[in-house]
Design a protein around this motif. Structure first.
Motif, PDB file in Angstrom:
ATOM      1  N   SER A   6       0.832  -1.205   0.000  1.00  0.00           N
ATOM      2  CA  SER A   6       0.000   0.000   0.000  1.00  0.00           C
ATOM      3  C   SER A   6       0.866   1.256   0.000  1.00  0.00           C
ATOM      4  O   SER A   6       0.555   2.230  -0.685  1.00  0.00           O
ATOM      5  CB  SER A   6      -0.926   0.021   1.212  1.00  0.00           C
ATOM      6  N   ILE A   7       1.949   1.215   0.747  1.00  0.00           N
ATOM      7  CA  ILE A   7       2.878   2.347   0.771  1.00  0.00           C
ATOM      8  C   ILE A   7       3.474   2.550  -0.616  1.00  0.00           C
ATOM      9  O   ILE A   7       3.560   3.667  -1.116  1.00  0.00           O
ATOM     10  CB  ILE A   7       3.973   2.121   1.835  1.00  0.00           C
ATOM     11  N   PHE A   8       3.871   1.448  -1.247  1.00  0.00           N
ATOM     12  CA  PHE A   8       4.406   1.511  -2.607  1.00  0.00           C
ATOM     13  C   PHE A   8       3.372   2.099  -3.568  1.00  0.00           C
ATOM     14  O   PHE A   8       3.663   3.016  -4.330  1.00  0.00           O
ATOM     15  CB  PHE A   8       4.830   0.111  -3.060  1.00  0.00           C
ATOM     16  N   LYS A   9       2.169   1.588  -3.515  1.00  0.00           N
ATOM     17  CA  LYS A   9       1.100   2.033  -4.411  1.00  0.00           C
ATOM     18  C   LYS A   9       0.758   3.511  -4.164  1.00  0.00           C
ATOM     19  O   LYS A   9       0.526   4.268  -5.104  1.00  0.00           O
ATOM     20  CB  LYS A   9      -0.139   1.154  -4.194  1.00  0.00           C
ATOM     21  N   VAL A  59      10.732   5.141  -5.856  1.00  0.00           N
ATOM     22  CA  VAL A  59      11.692   4.524  -4.937  1.00  0.00           C
ATOM     23  C   VAL A  59      12.024   5.464  -3.786  1.00  0.00           C
ATOM     24  O   VAL A  59      12.070   5.046  -2.617  1.00  0.00           O
ATOM     25  CB  VAL A  59      12.970   4.084  -5.682  1.00  0.00           C
ATOM     26  N   GLU A  60      12.253   6.734  -4.087  1.00  0.00           N
ATOM     27  CA  GLU A  60      12.568   7.693  -3.025  1.00  0.00           C
ATOM     28  C   GLU A  60      11.428   7.807  -2.019  1.00  0.00           C
ATOM     29  O   GLU A  60      11.654   7.788  -0.810  1.00  0.00           O
ATOM     30  CB  GLU A  60      12.876   9.070  -3.619  1.00  0.00           C
ATOM     31  N   GLN A  61      10.215   7.921  -2.510  1.00  0.00           N
ATOM     32  CA  GLN A  61       9.064   8.066  -1.616  1.00  0.00           C
ATOM     33  C   GLN A  61       8.817   6.792  -0.811  1.00  0.00           C
ATOM     34  O   GLN A  61       8.601   6.842   0.396  1.00  0.00           O
ATOM     35  CB  GLN A  61       7.805   8.436  -2.411  1.00  0.00           C
ATOM     36  N   THR A  62       8.863   5.655  -1.480  1.00  0.00           N
ATOM     37  CA  THR A  62       8.602   4.386  -0.807  1.00  0.00           C
ATOM     38  C   THR A  62       9.678   4.079   0.218  1.00  0.00           C
ATOM     39  O   THR A  62       9.372   3.713   1.356  1.00  0.00           O
ATOM     40  CB  THR A  62       8.517   3.236  -1.835  1.00  0.00           C
ATOM     41  N   SER A  63      10.927   4.241  -0.164  1.00  0.00           N
ATOM     42  CA  SER A  63      12.013   3.909   0.768  1.00  0.00           C
ATOM     43  C   SER A  63      12.019   4.833   1.976  1.00  0.00           C
ATOM     44  O   SER A  63      12.292   4.389   3.091  1.00  0.00           O
ATOM     45  CB  SER A  63      13.367   3.946   0.064  1.00  0.00           C
ATOM     46  N   GLY A  64      11.688   6.100   1.769  1.00  0.00           N
ATOM     47  CA  GLY A  64      11.636   7.021   2.907  1.00  0.00           C
ATOM     48  C   GLY A  64      10.597   6.605   3.935  1.00  0.00           C
ATOM     49  O   GLY A  64      10.870   6.564   5.135  1.00  0.00           O
ATOM     50  N   VAL A  65       9.419   6.249   3.462  1.00  0.00           N
ATOM     51  CA  VAL A  65       8.351   5.836   4.380  1.00  0.00           C
ATOM     52  C   VAL A  65       8.691   4.512   5.042  1.00  0.00           C
ATOM     53  O   VAL A  65       8.537   4.350   6.251  1.00  0.00           O
ATOM     54  CB  VAL A  65       6.996   5.740   3.628  1.00  0.00           C
ATOM     55  N   LEU A  66       9.183   3.544   4.260  1.00  0.00           N
ATOM     56  CA  LEU A  66       9.503   2.234   4.830  1.00  0.00           C
ATOM     57  C   LEU A  66      10.661   2.311   5.816  1.00  0.00           C
ATOM     58  O   LEU A  66      10.653   1.613   6.837  1.00  0.00           O
ATOM     59  CB  LEU A  66       9.807   1.224   3.720  1.00  0.00           C
ATOM     60  N   ASN A  67      11.658   3.144   5.534  1.00  0.00           N
ATOM     61  CA  ASN A  67      12.757   3.323   6.490  1.00  0.00           C
ATOM     62  C   ASN A  67      12.240   3.846   7.823  1.00  0.00           C
ATOM     63  O   ASN A  67      12.608   3.346   8.881  1.00  0.00           O
ATOM     64  CB  ASN A  67      13.827   4.262   5.939  1.00  0.00           C
ATOM     65  N   ARG A  68      11.380   4.861   7.755  1.00  0.00           N
ATOM     66  CA  ARG A  68      10.820   5.400   8.995  1.00  0.00           C
ATOM     67  C   ARG A  68       9.961   4.357   9.707  1.00  0.00           C
ATOM     68  O   ARG A  68      10.022   4.219  10.923  1.00  0.00           O
ATOM     69  CB  ARG A  68      10.011   6.667   8.710  1.00  0.00           C
ATOM     70  N   LYS A  69       9.184   3.613   8.952  1.00  0.00           N
ATOM     71  CA  LYS A  69       8.308   2.596   9.536  1.00  0.00           C
ATOM     72  C   LYS A  69       9.128   1.555  10.291  1.00  0.00           C
ATOM     73  O   LYS A  69       8.831   1.237  11.448  1.00  0.00           O
ATOM     74  CB  LYS A  69       7.490   1.906   8.443  1.00  0.00           C
ATOM     75  N   TYR A  70      10.151   1.028   9.664  1.00  0.00           N
ATOM     76  CA  TYR A  70      10.907  -0.050  10.284  1.00  0.00           C
ATOM     77  C   TYR A  70      11.864   0.448  11.361  1.00  0.00           C
ATOM     78  O   TYR A  70      12.184  -0.293  12.282  1.00  0.00           O
ATOM     79  CB  TYR A  70      11.600  -0.903   9.225  1.00  0.00           C
ATOM     80  N   GLN A  71      12.302   1.685  11.284  1.00  0.00           N
ATOM     81  CA  GLN A  71      13.092   2.241  12.378  1.00  0.00           C
ATOM     82  C   GLN A  71      12.219   2.384  13.609  1.00  0.00           C
ATOM     83  O   GLN A  71      12.637   2.086  14.716  1.00  0.00           O
ATOM     84  CB  GLN A  71      13.676   3.598  11.998  1.00  0.00           C
TER      85      GLN A  71
END
Length: 83
Positions: A6-9, A59-71
């Motif tokens: 969903s974050i990717f989409k 990629v920039e948007q998805t990775s930024g959100v996922l990095n924050r999520k998993y941190q």
């Protein structure tokens, strides 16, 4: 995993509506730029450049959100502690 997809989409919203539609078509054609370019009747090289720009945004948007999520969840910190 569903949440990550969903974050990717949702990162497609950072693209122009036409670009988001084009990027979705690109993904659905198994990432075959030549086939999609022929279908859309545009030069292959122009489509490659457009797809490259769209990939970078997604990629920039998805990775930024996922990095924050998993941190926040502690996943990234555990990896750094083990080193």
């Amino acid at each position: 995993m569903k949440e990550d997809f969903s974050i990717f989409k949702n990162s497609f919203f950072y693209l122009e509506p036409e670009s988001a539609e084009l990027f979705e078509k690109y993904l659905m054609t198994c990432r075959r730029v030549e086939r999609l370019a022929t279908e859309l009747d545009i030069p292959t090289e122009a489509l490659k450049q457009q797809v490259h720009r769209m990939k970078r945004v997604v990629v920039e948007q998805t990775s930024g959100v996922l990095n924050r999520k998993y941190q926040f969840m502690g996943g990234m910190q555990k990896c750094h502690i083990a080193e």
